[in-house]
Design a protein around this motif. Structure first.
Motif, PDB file in Angstrom:
ATOM      1  N   LEU A 114       0.829  -1.206   0.000  1.00 29.54           N
ATOM      2  CA  LEU A 114       0.000   0.000   0.000  1.00 29.54           C
ATOM      3  C   LEU A 114       0.864   1.256   0.000  1.00 29.54           C
ATOM      4  N   GLY A 115       1.891   1.270   0.848  1.00 31.60           N
ATOM      5  CA  GLY A 115       2.781   2.424   0.883  1.00 31.60           C
ATOM      6  C   GLY A 115       3.568   2.584  -0.403  1.00 31.60           C
ATOM      7  N   PHE A 116       4.045   1.470  -0.977  1.00 30.83           N
ATOM      8  CA  PHE A 116       4.820   1.538  -2.212  1.00 30.83           C
ATOM      9  C   PHE A 116       3.956   1.986  -3.387  1.00 30.83           C
ATOM     10  N   ALA A 117       2.731   1.449  -3.497  1.00 33.70           N
ATOM     11  CA  ALA A 117       1.832   1.861  -4.571  1.00 33.70           C
ATOM     12  C   ALA A 117       1.483   3.336  -4.454  1.00 33.70           C
ATOM     13  N   GLY A 118       1.267   3.799  -3.215  1.00 29.62           N
ATOM     14  CA  GLY A 118       1.017   5.225  -3.019  1.00 29.62           C
ATOM     15  C   GLY A 118       2.212   6.061  -3.423  1.00 29.62           C
ATOM     16  N   GLN A 119       3.418   5.559  -3.140  1.00 29.03           N
ATOM     17  CA  GLN A 119       4.641   6.266  -3.525  1.00 29.03           C
ATOM     18  C   GLN A 119       4.786   6.320  -5.040  1.00 29.03           C
ATOM     19  N   GLU A 120       4.492   5.211  -5.711  1.00 29.04           N
ATOM     20  CA  GLU A 120       4.581   5.183  -7.168  1.00 29.04           C
ATOM     21  C   GLU A 120       3.586   6.156  -7.805  1.00 29.04           C
ATOM     22  N   LEU A 121       2.360   6.189  -7.277  1.00 29.24           N
ATOM     23  CA  LEU A 121       1.372   7.131  -7.797  1.00 29.24           C
ATOM     24  C   LEU A 121       1.787   8.566  -7.498  1.00 29.24           C
ATOM     25  N   ALA A 122       2.378   8.785  -6.322  1.00 28.15           N
ATOM     26  CA  ALA A 122       2.790  10.132  -5.928  1.00 28.15           C
ATOM     27  C   ALA A 122       3.887  10.667  -6.847  1.00 28.15           C
ATOM     28  N   ARG A 123       4.758   9.788  -7.340  1.00 24.93           N
ATOM     29  CA  ARG A 123       5.854  10.229  -8.200  1.00 24.93           C
ATOM     30  C   ARG A 123       5.371  10.753  -9.544  1.00 24.93           C
ATOM     31  N   LYS A 124       4.150  10.416  -9.895  1.00 23.47           N
ATOM     32  CA  LYS A 124       3.597  10.879 -11.157  1.00 23.47           C
ATOM     33  C   LYS A 124       2.874  12.215 -11.004  1.00 23.47           C
ATOM     34  N   MET A 125       2.891  12.761  -9.797  1.00 22.27           N
ATOM     35  CA  MET A 125       2.206  14.006  -9.491  1.00 22.27           C
ATOM     36  C   MET A 125       3.230  15.128  -9.288  1.00 22.27           C
ATOM     37  N   PRO A 126       2.765  16.396  -9.268  1.00 28.39           N
ATOM     38  CA  PRO A 126       3.652  17.480  -8.842  1.00 28.39           C
ATOM     39  C   PRO A 126       4.190  17.203  -7.445  1.00 28.39           C
ATOM     40  N   LYS A 127       5.337  17.783  -7.128  1.00 27.57           N
ATOM     41  CA  LYS A 127       6.050  17.434  -5.904  1.00 27.57           C
ATOM     42  C   LYS A 127       5.183  17.520  -4.657  1.00 27.57           C
ATOM     43  N   VAL A 128       4.506  18.652  -4.468  1.00 27.57           N
ATOM     44  CA  VAL A 128       3.721  18.838  -3.253  1.00 27.57           C
ATOM     45  C   VAL A 128       2.556  17.865  -3.205  1.00 27.57           C
ATOM     46  N   ALA A 129       1.828  17.754  -4.320  1.00 30.62           N
ATOM     47  CA  ALA A 129       0.701  16.820  -4.363  1.00 30.62           C
ATOM     48  C   ALA A 129       1.171  15.402  -4.124  1.00 30.62           C
ATOM     49  N   GLY A 130       2.334  15.047  -4.680  1.00 28.28           N
ATOM     50  CA  GLY A 130       2.849  13.698  -4.512  1.00 28.28           C
ATOM     51  C   GLY A 130       3.168  13.364  -3.073  1.00 28.28           C
ATOM     52  N   ILE A 131       3.800  14.290  -2.366  1.00 35.55           N
ATOM     53  CA  ILE A 131       4.148  14.037  -0.965  1.00 35.55           C
ATOM     54  C   ILE A 131       2.892  13.909  -0.112  1.00 35.55           C
ATOM     55  N   LEU A 132       1.890  14.745  -0.387  1.00 38.49           N
ATOM     56  CA  LEU A 132       0.642  14.667   0.369  1.00 38.49           C
ATOM     57  C   LEU A 132      -0.075  13.346   0.103  1.00 38.49           C
ATOM     58  N   ILE A 133      -0.080  12.904  -1.158  1.00 38.18           N
ATOM     59  CA  ILE A 133      -0.723  11.631  -1.504  1.00 38.18           C
ATOM     60  C   ILE A 133       0.016  10.473  -0.846  1.00 38.18           C
ATOM     61  N   GLU A 134       1.329  10.512  -0.891  1.00 39.18           N
ATOM     62  CA  GLU A 134       2.124   9.441  -0.278  1.00 39.18           C
ATOM     63  C   GLU A 134       1.875   9.355   1.220  1.00 39.18           C
ATOM     64  N   THR A 135       1.829  10.506   1.889  1.00 35.79           N
ATOM     65  CA  THR A 135       1.561  10.516   3.330  1.00 35.79           C
ATOM     66  C   THR A 135       0.167  10.011   3.635  1.00 35.79           C
ATOM     67  N   THR A 136      -0.809  10.394   2.804  1.00 35.80           N
ATOM     68  CA  THR A 136      -2.188   9.967   3.021  1.00 35.80           C
ATOM     69  C   THR A 136      -2.332   8.464   2.910  1.00 35.80           C
ATOM     70  N   PHE A 137      -1.762   7.884   1.846  1.00 30.13           N
ATOM     71  CA  PHE A 137      -1.872   6.438   1.684  1.00 30.13           C
ATOM     72  C   PHE A 137      -1.078   5.699   2.765  1.00 30.13           C
ATOM     73  N   GLY A 138      -0.035   6.333   3.281  1.00 31.36           N
ATOM     74  CA  GLY A 138       0.682   5.716   4.386  1.00 31.36           C
ATOM     75  C   GLY A 138      -0.131   5.635   5.654  1.00 31.36           C
ATOM     76  N   SER A 139      -1.158   6.502   5.781  1.00 32.32           N
ATOM     77  CA  SER A 139      -2.000   6.522   6.975  1.00 32.32           C
ATOM     78  C   SER A 139      -3.324   5.807   6.793  1.00 32.32           C
ATOM     79  N   ILE A 140      -3.585   5.302   5.590  1.00 35.84           N
ATOM     80  CA  ILE A 140      -4.864   4.627   5.360  1.00 35.84           C
ATOM     81  C   ILE A 140      -4.989   3.380   6.233  1.00 35.84           C
ATOM     82  N   VAL A 141      -3.880   2.656   6.408  1.00 36.66           N
ATOM     83  CA  VAL A 141      -3.911   1.468   7.260  1.00 36.66           C
ATOM     84  C   VAL A 141      -4.388   1.834   8.659  1.00 36.66           C
ATOM     85  N   GLU A 142      -3.878   2.936   9.163  1.00 36.52           N
ATOM     86  CA  GLU A 142      -4.250   3.388  10.497  1.00 36.52           C
ATOM     87  C   GLU A 142      -5.722   3.774  10.573  1.00 36.52           C
TER      88      GLU A 142
END
Length: 499
Positions: A114-142
């Motif tokens: 889940l974290g890796f897929a979120g990271q891969e999707l985030a890399r296809k976004m602008p920098k700020v949007a990507g970091i926010l998306i990556e952090t969000t998917f990292g917290s979905i488990v929680e």
């Protein structure tokens, strides 16, 4: 005022390569579309896969390699996922602890994907949007864990009282990031780089937001602690079916009213904290000089593995979405299995506080911790630091308050009336971390000390009694007072009868 540190990068150089914010101005947006009218935004080179669609063989190769060497080793645990499903279906009643253990281990590769897929999707976004998306998917488990716990809570069944576990898991997630993950980042990064310098804005923004969150989480508990003695009552049993309830001070201020007040305060506080989280997101997304543009992007160019990482095969956007769906299904199913077996785990001797504060946060954050440690090892300390502080901020300002709102919608009395013991751990941990971040440098000794503090916390949680035995901030304290006073009145009654 001293110039801000940029981890060895000159401020002017960092600003020269500054990425546009997530919310661009109209002129920039218009010029961008005029320059490239084929896409909403160009995919950065580090996120370009060179392919489109879904290719099963490529998908499995990219999944296996994962984000770093440590994360790729986690993939050997995937067989535990089907094993957990088999035990859940056929052996859940006869071997509940095995079901819990297999689900617990299976959560690690599922959360990693889940974290890796979120990271891969985030890399296809602008920098700020990507970091926010990556952090969000990292917290979905929680978020899924909190929601599953509150849905399974039953206040009429003492064995299914999961609110103490939810409360411990909220604070445990914050403590795991602040103490264990940050400590390991400092420790391993310090061994390779001796001393690492990070930008002051990362620690200042992170520490400030965490103190605001701690204040919000502390208020309901402090309110209850200050007034619980005013609502105490004494129950005197005179005989079979006959008893007298004697208020000590104010008969109009009952325990029921106090609990209702704390519940309303918790809900209002949760709304305020969620609002502050969205203000934080808006600041990060719209500010031209936020924590992301100057610091994190410039830091990523210093990554020791940057060139090798850019050449690695990557998911396409379709494959990233498929990976997200698969991982979400696995994570949700395994968390349901875990929660259903909590009662048996507690009966086996594992304390509620240890389960919520240590065990559950460890497994839900495992993948994110491995990524942060790898970044610190590669010298990307600002990014690693944000991956430690960012999830803690999201848990305190959004994930924790969100479960209060979900409980409100479900008609379940989820509040922020934490144990005073746990609130003390949170405040002290924030102060310790803030002190280590103050000088803008890290080394392996500071990391080792943070890990030791976490180990001491885990030991204390193991010996902390379950809520049905003792509580520093609940009804049990009042009941103990009632029993003591009742015994004294009963002895007085017997003395009067003997006269």
């Amino acid at each position: 005022m001293a110039a801000p540190r940029t981890n060895g990068i000159h401020v002017a150089d960092a600003n020269h390569d500054e990425t546009a914010p997530l919310i661009p101005n109209i002129n920039h947006h218009h010029d961008h579309h005029r320059h490239n009218n084929m896409t909403l935004f160009p995919i950065p080179h580090e996120g370009e896969s060179g392919r489109t669609g879904f290719h099963p063989r490529h998908f499995l190769v990219v999944l296996w390699r994962s984000s770093c060497h440590i994360s790729s080793l986690v993939n050997i645990l995937w067989p535990f996922v089907p094993l957990a499903l088999i035990f859940r279906i056929f052996f859940s009643e006869s071997h509940p602890l095995w079901t819990f253990a297999l689900s617990y281990i299976g959560m690690i590769p599922s959360a990693n994907l889940l974290g890796f897929a979120g990271q891969e999707l985030a890399r296809k976004m602008p920098k700020v949007a990507g970091i926010l998306i990556e952090t969000t998917f990292g917290s979905i488990v929680e978020i899924i864990l909190f929601v599953v716990l509150i849905v399974n809570h039953d206040e009429d069944d003492e064995e299914a009282n999961l609110i103490p576990v939810v409360q411990a898991a909220i604070l445990g997630s914050i403590l795991t990031n602040l103490l264990l993950c940050l400590g390991l980042c400092f420790f391993f990064g310090g061994f390779r780089h001796v001393r690492q310098r990070f930008h002051a804005i990362v620690s200042e923004v992170g520490s400030g937001l965490l103190l605001v969150a701690a204040f919000g989480l502390l208020i309901p508990s402090a309110f209850y602690s200050a007034l619980k003695s005013e609502a105490s009552v004494v129950e005197l049993v005179l005989g079979a079916g006959a008893k007298i309830i004697m208020p000590l001070q104010h008969d109009e201020f009952t325990l029921g009213k106090l609990e209702d007040d704390v519940l309303q305060i918790s809900r209002a506080t949760s709304i305020a904290l969620i609002f502050s989280f969205f203000m934080y997101i808006w600041f990060c997304a719209s500010s031209q000089h936020s924590i992301f543009d100057e610091v994190i992007e410039a830091d990523e160019h210093r990554d020791a593995d940057r060139l090798a990482d850019m050449e690695k095969p990557k998911f396409t956007a379709t494959e990233a979405v498929v990976a997200l769906v698969i991982s979400l299904v696995c994570v949700t199913a395994l968390l349901i299995f875990l929660v259903d077996e909590i009662e048996h785990v507690v009966h086996s001797g594992v304390p509620d506080q240890f389960l919520g504060l240590i065990l559950l946060p460890l497994v839900e954050k495992a993948a994110e911790h491995l990524t942060a440690i790898d970044e610190a090892w590669d010298g990307v300390i600002n990014v690693a630091l944000y991956h430690c502080l960012g999830p803690s901020i999201q848990t305190a300002l959004f994930n924790g308050p969100l479960v209060v709102i979900v409980g409100w919608a479900l008609g379940k009395p989820m509040d922020l009336n934490f144990e005073i013991f746990m609130i003390g751990l949170l405040v002290l941990s924030i102060l310790v971390v803030g002190n280590f971040l103050r000088d803008g440098e890290s080394n392996w000794l500071e990391g080792a000390l943070l890990v030791i503090v976490y180990v001491i916390t885990a030991i204390a949680c193991w010996y902390y009694p379950n809520p049905d035995v003792a509580s520093s901030n609940g009804l049990e304290t009042l009941e103990m007072l009632n029993r003591t006073t009742t015994d004294a009145l009963r002895q007085l009654k017997q003395l009067l009868e003997n006269i």
